[in-house]
Design a protein around this motif. Structure first.
Motif, PDB file in Angstrom:
ATOM      1  N   VAL A   1       2.977  13.207 -10.540  1.00 26.23           N
ATOM      2  CA  VAL A   1       2.500  12.194 -11.491  1.00 26.23           C
ATOM      3  C   VAL A   1       3.657  11.249 -11.834  1.00 26.23           C
ATOM      4  O   VAL A   1       4.762  11.686 -12.117  1.00 26.23           O
ATOM      5  N   GLY A   2       3.355   9.962 -11.798  1.00 21.31           N
ATOM      6  CA  GLY A   2       4.369   8.977 -12.185  1.00 21.31           C
ATOM      7  C   GLY A   2       5.095   8.368 -10.997  1.00 21.31           C
ATOM      8  O   GLY A   2       5.890   7.434 -11.170  1.00 21.31           O
ATOM      9  N   ALA A   3       4.824   8.865  -9.775  1.00 22.77           N
ATOM     10  CA  ALA A   3       5.509   8.297  -8.595  1.00 22.77           C
ATOM     11  C   ALA A   3       5.141   6.820  -8.429  1.00 22.77           C
ATOM     12  O   ALA A   3       5.997   5.989  -8.134  1.00 22.77           O
ATOM     13  N   GLY A   4       3.864   6.508  -8.641  1.00 25.03           N
ATOM     14  CA  GLY A   4       3.411   5.123  -8.474  1.00 25.03           C
ATOM     15  C   GLY A   4       4.033   4.198  -9.522  1.00 25.03           C
ATOM     16  O   GLY A   4       4.385   3.049  -9.217  1.00 25.03           O
ATOM     17  N   ASP A   5       4.181   4.700 -10.739  1.00 23.94           N
ATOM     18  CA  ASP A   5       4.813   3.881 -11.798  1.00 23.94           C
ATOM     19  C   ASP A   5       6.286   3.668 -11.475  1.00 23.94           C
ATOM     20  O   ASP A   5       6.836   2.580 -11.656  1.00 23.94           O
TER      21      ASP A   5
ATOM     22  N   ALA B   1       9.034   6.811   3.759  1.00 22.13           N
ATOM     23  CA  ALA B   1       9.417   7.465   2.492  1.00 22.13           C
ATOM     24  C   ALA B   1      10.747   8.189   2.688  1.00 22.13           C
ATOM     25  O   ALA B   1      11.154   8.466   3.815  1.00 22.13           O
ATOM     26  N   PHE B   2      11.417   8.479   1.576  1.00 18.29           N
ATOM     27  CA  PHE B   2      12.624   9.299   1.626  1.00 18.29           C
ATOM     28  C   PHE B   2      12.193  10.758   1.672  1.00 18.29           C
ATOM     29  O   PHE B   2      11.184  11.122   1.058  1.00 18.29           O
ATOM     30  N   SER B   3      12.976  11.575   2.374  1.00 18.78           N
ATOM     31  CA  SER B   3      12.503  12.960   2.475  1.00 18.78           C
ATOM     32  C   SER B   3      12.828  13.714   1.182  1.00 18.78           C
ATOM     33  O   SER B   3      13.878  13.544   0.577  1.00 18.78           O
TER      34      SER B   3
ATOM     35  N   GLY C   1      11.337   0.772  -4.246  1.00 17.37           N
ATOM     36  CA  GLY C   1      10.148   1.437  -4.801  1.00 17.37           C
ATOM     37  C   GLY C   1      10.010   2.844  -4.243  1.00 17.37           C
ATOM     38  O   GLY C   1       9.783   3.809  -4.987  1.00 17.37           O
ATOM     39  N   ASN C   2      10.167   2.978  -2.945  1.00 15.36           N
ATOM     40  CA  ASN C   2      10.092   4.307  -2.305  1.00 15.36           C
ATOM     41  C   ASN C   2      11.141   5.250  -2.891  1.00 15.36           C
ATOM     42  O   ASN C   2      10.871   6.435  -3.110  1.00 15.36           O
ATOM     43  N   ALA C   3      12.336   4.711  -3.108  1.00 16.14           N
ATOM     44  CA  ALA C   3      13.430   5.554  -3.613  1.00 16.14           C
ATOM     45  C   ALA C   3      13.103   6.063  -5.014  1.00 16.14           C
ATOM     46  O   ALA C   3      13.229   7.259  -5.298  1.00 16.14           O
ATOM     47  N   VAL C   4      12.644   5.177  -5.878  1.00 15.24           N
ATOM     48  CA  VAL C   4      12.338   5.629  -7.246  1.00 15.24           C
ATOM     49  C   VAL C   4      11.141   6.596  -7.215  1.00 15.24           C
ATOM     50  O   VAL C   4      11.127   7.608  -7.918  1.00 15.24           O
ATOM     51  N   GLY C   5      10.152   6.318  -6.352  1.00 12.38           N
ATOM     52  CA  GLY C   5       9.012   7.238  -6.197  1.00 12.38           C
ATOM     53  C   GLY C   5       9.491   8.627  -5.787  1.00 12.38           C
ATOM     54  O   GLY C   5       9.058   9.643  -6.352  1.00 12.38           O
ATOM     55  N   ALA C   6      10.405   8.677  -4.819  1.00 15.68           N
ATOM     56  CA  ALA C   6      10.921   9.972  -4.345  1.00 15.68           C
ATOM     57  C   ALA C   6      11.709  10.683  -5.453  1.00 15.68           C
ATOM     58  O   ALA C   6      11.639  11.904  -5.588  1.00 15.68           O
TER      59      ALA C   6
ATOM     60  N   ILE D   1       0.862  -1.186   0.000  1.00 12.93           N
ATOM     61  CA  ILE D   1       0.000   0.000   0.000  1.00 12.93           C
ATOM     62  C   ILE D   1       0.899   1.237   0.000  1.00 12.93           C
ATOM     63  O   ILE D   1       1.661   1.467   0.950  1.00 12.93           O
ATOM     64  N   LYS D   2       0.793   2.018  -1.080  1.00 10.26           N
ATOM     65  CA  LYS D   2       1.651   3.202  -1.232  1.00 10.26           C
ATOM     66  C   LYS D   2       0.994   4.404  -0.549  1.00 10.26           C
ATOM     67  O   LYS D   2      -0.200   4.617  -0.712  1.00 10.26           O
ATOM     68  N   MET D   3       1.804   5.169   0.177  1.00 14.75           N
ATOM     69  CA  MET D   3       1.234   6.281   0.944  1.00 14.75           C
ATOM     70  C   MET D   3       1.998   7.572   0.744  1.00 14.75           C
ATOM     71  O   MET D   3       2.415   8.220   1.729  1.00 14.75           O
ATOM     72  N   GLU D   4       2.201   7.964  -0.463  1.00 11.05           N
ATOM     73  CA  GLU D   4       2.838   9.234  -0.823  1.00 11.05           C
ATOM     74  C   GLU D   4       4.042   9.517   0.091  1.00 11.05           C
ATOM     75  O   GLU D   4       4.929   8.689   0.197  1.00 11.05           O
ATOM     76  N   ASP D   5       4.042  10.699   0.767  1.00 15.50           N
ATOM     77  CA  ASP D   5       5.233  11.064   1.557  1.00 15.50           C
ATOM     78  C   ASP D   5       5.378  10.283   2.857  1.00 15.50           C
ATOM     79  O   ASP D   5       6.303  10.521   3.629  1.00 15.50           O
ATOM     80  N   LYS D   6       4.473   9.329   3.083  1.00 16.63           N
ATOM     81  CA  LYS D   6       4.635   8.489   4.281  1.00 16.63           C
ATOM     82  C   LYS D   6       5.354   7.182   3.953  1.00 16.63           C
ATOM     83  O   LYS D   6       5.749   6.446   4.847  1.00 16.63           O
ATOM     84  N   GLY D   7       5.476   6.854   2.657  1.00 23.96           N
ATOM     85  CA  GLY D   7       6.175   5.628   2.291  1.00 23.96           C
ATOM     86  C   GLY D   7       5.219   4.535   1.863  1.00 23.96           C
ATOM     87  O   GLY D   7       4.260   4.793   1.134  1.00 23.96           O
ATOM     88  N   ALA D   8       5.444   3.326   2.321  1.00 24.08           N
ATOM     89  CA  ALA D   8       4.586   2.216   1.885  1.00 24.08           C
ATOM     90  C   ALA D   8       4.542   1.111   2.940  1.00 24.08           C
ATOM     91  O   ALA D   8       5.521   0.864   3.649  1.00 24.08           O
TER      92      ALA D   8
END
Ligand code: ATP
Length: 317
Positions: A255-259, A245-247, A282-287, A225-232
């Motif tokens: 847009v595209g963080a989930g991908d 999440a990474f700060s 995943g968190n790192a690439v999202g950040a 479960i992905k949670m934006e700036d909270k991580g997953a």
């Protein structure tokens, strides 16, 4: 032999060259957008053998999309061209930094004409993972049938199914319809990668542990479960937990963080780094993605991802 096969609509994206309402913007740059091709490009940059296919219009934008995705090292050998329907388009509006609107011109596009006969069984069977998003079944009833047929092929050949609901409510008649269609796909998947809000829509629960349990109850082995700036949050038979999440100093384009998350997560999982480390990747690439313009420009190579992770480790010590 491919590691991951994915399919779904990619469109030409016209991205404004400056922030503001589109009525005041006069120049745009032409880019590429589409959740599944973003994931395929992300995987390819991370060294994973990825294949992507869709139906494109036999038009200049269709040729552009195929060559751009192929140019990223993704296998596009199964891409089809529709003789009548056009390639879809979309526009972004950077109202101000961090606030982005997206407008689609995709109704009756070539991709929405996809049907089960467009699937190459041996191609899907050759992969370790079939990646699907909830956008494709929402495009048309023939696209929904195509997703169903692809899932049947994958299950028949022991290919793992990874599902990202990527809910686009505008593409469904109602929330109830979205829930019914997407829940059926989730329940046939091995791994579900959902945003927290999407998990709530699909399960009716609000707590991440309850959302994950509800997916497990219907047979999903791994839930993230992905949670934006909270991580997953992640959960499987063997382990569960939260990865922060990474700060990020400044969100430029969310847009595209989930991908990006999906690409980092799957690349790490394919390297057998374990579930927790895959969520971290995943968190790192999202950040990294939220700190760059464009849907796929910020996707890193494996070296860049490692450099990002090492830098964070250094500052933590
Ligand atoms: P999308 O809007 O692309 O569909 P999503 O809802 O699937 O995204 P998000 O939770 O928005 O997924 O983002 C995916 C991951 O990206 C998060 O789990 C997190 O690791 C990272 N991420 C997103 N936003 C931020 C942020 N502001 N700061 C740090 N990391 C972020």
């Amino acid at each position: 032999m491919l590691d991951v096969v994915t399919f779904g609509e990619s469109m030409v994206l016209f991205s404004p060259e400056r922030p503001g309402r589109l009525r005041h913007v006069h120049t745009y740059s032409k880019q590429l957008g589409g959740a599944e091709s973003n994931v395929a490009i992300g995987l390819s940059r991370l060294g994973v053998r990825a294949g992507w296919f869709s139906k494109l219009g036999r038009d200049e934008f269709g040729y552009y999309i195929q060559s751009a995705i192929q140019g990223e090292g993704v296998d596009t050998s199964r891409v089809l061209f529709d003789e009548q329907a056009p390639t879809g388009l979309y526009l972004k509006e950077y109202v101000r930094e961090g606030m982005v609107n997206v407008m689609y011109y995709r109704h009756m596009s070539a991709a929405s004409q996809m049907s089960p006969s467009d699937l190459d069984e041996s191609y899907i069977a050759s992969a370790k993972i079939l990646h699907i998003t909830g956008i494709t079944p929402a495009l048309s009833s023939s696209c929904a049938e195509t997703v169903e047929a692809a899932i049947d092929i994958a299950r028949h050949h022991g290919v793992k199914i990874v599902f990202d609901p990527n809910i686009r409510l505008k593409l469904f008649r109602s929330k109830e319809e979205a829930r019914a269609v997407l829940r059926e796909i989730a329940d046939k998947s091995d791994i579900v990668l959902a945003g927290k809000g999407e998990g709530e829509v699909l399960t009716g629960d609000t707590d991440v542990q309850e959302i994950a349990s509800e997916f497990h109850r219907t047979g999903v082995k791994t839930v993230v479960i992905k949670m934006e700036d909270k991580g997953a949050y992640y959960s499987s038979d063997a382990e569960k937990g939260m990865v922060e999440a990474f700060s990020v100093k400044q969100v430029i384009d969310p847009v595209g963080a989930g991908d990006g998350f999906a690409a980092g997560f799957l690349a790490s999982l394919l390297r057998e780094e374990g579930l927790k480390q895959a969520v971290k990747a995943g968190n790192a690439v999202g950040a990294m993605m939220v700190q760059s313009y464009g849907d796929m420009e910020g996707l890193p190579t494996w070296d860049e991802l490692e450099e990002f992770l090492n830098k964070v480790n250094d500052t933590e010590q």
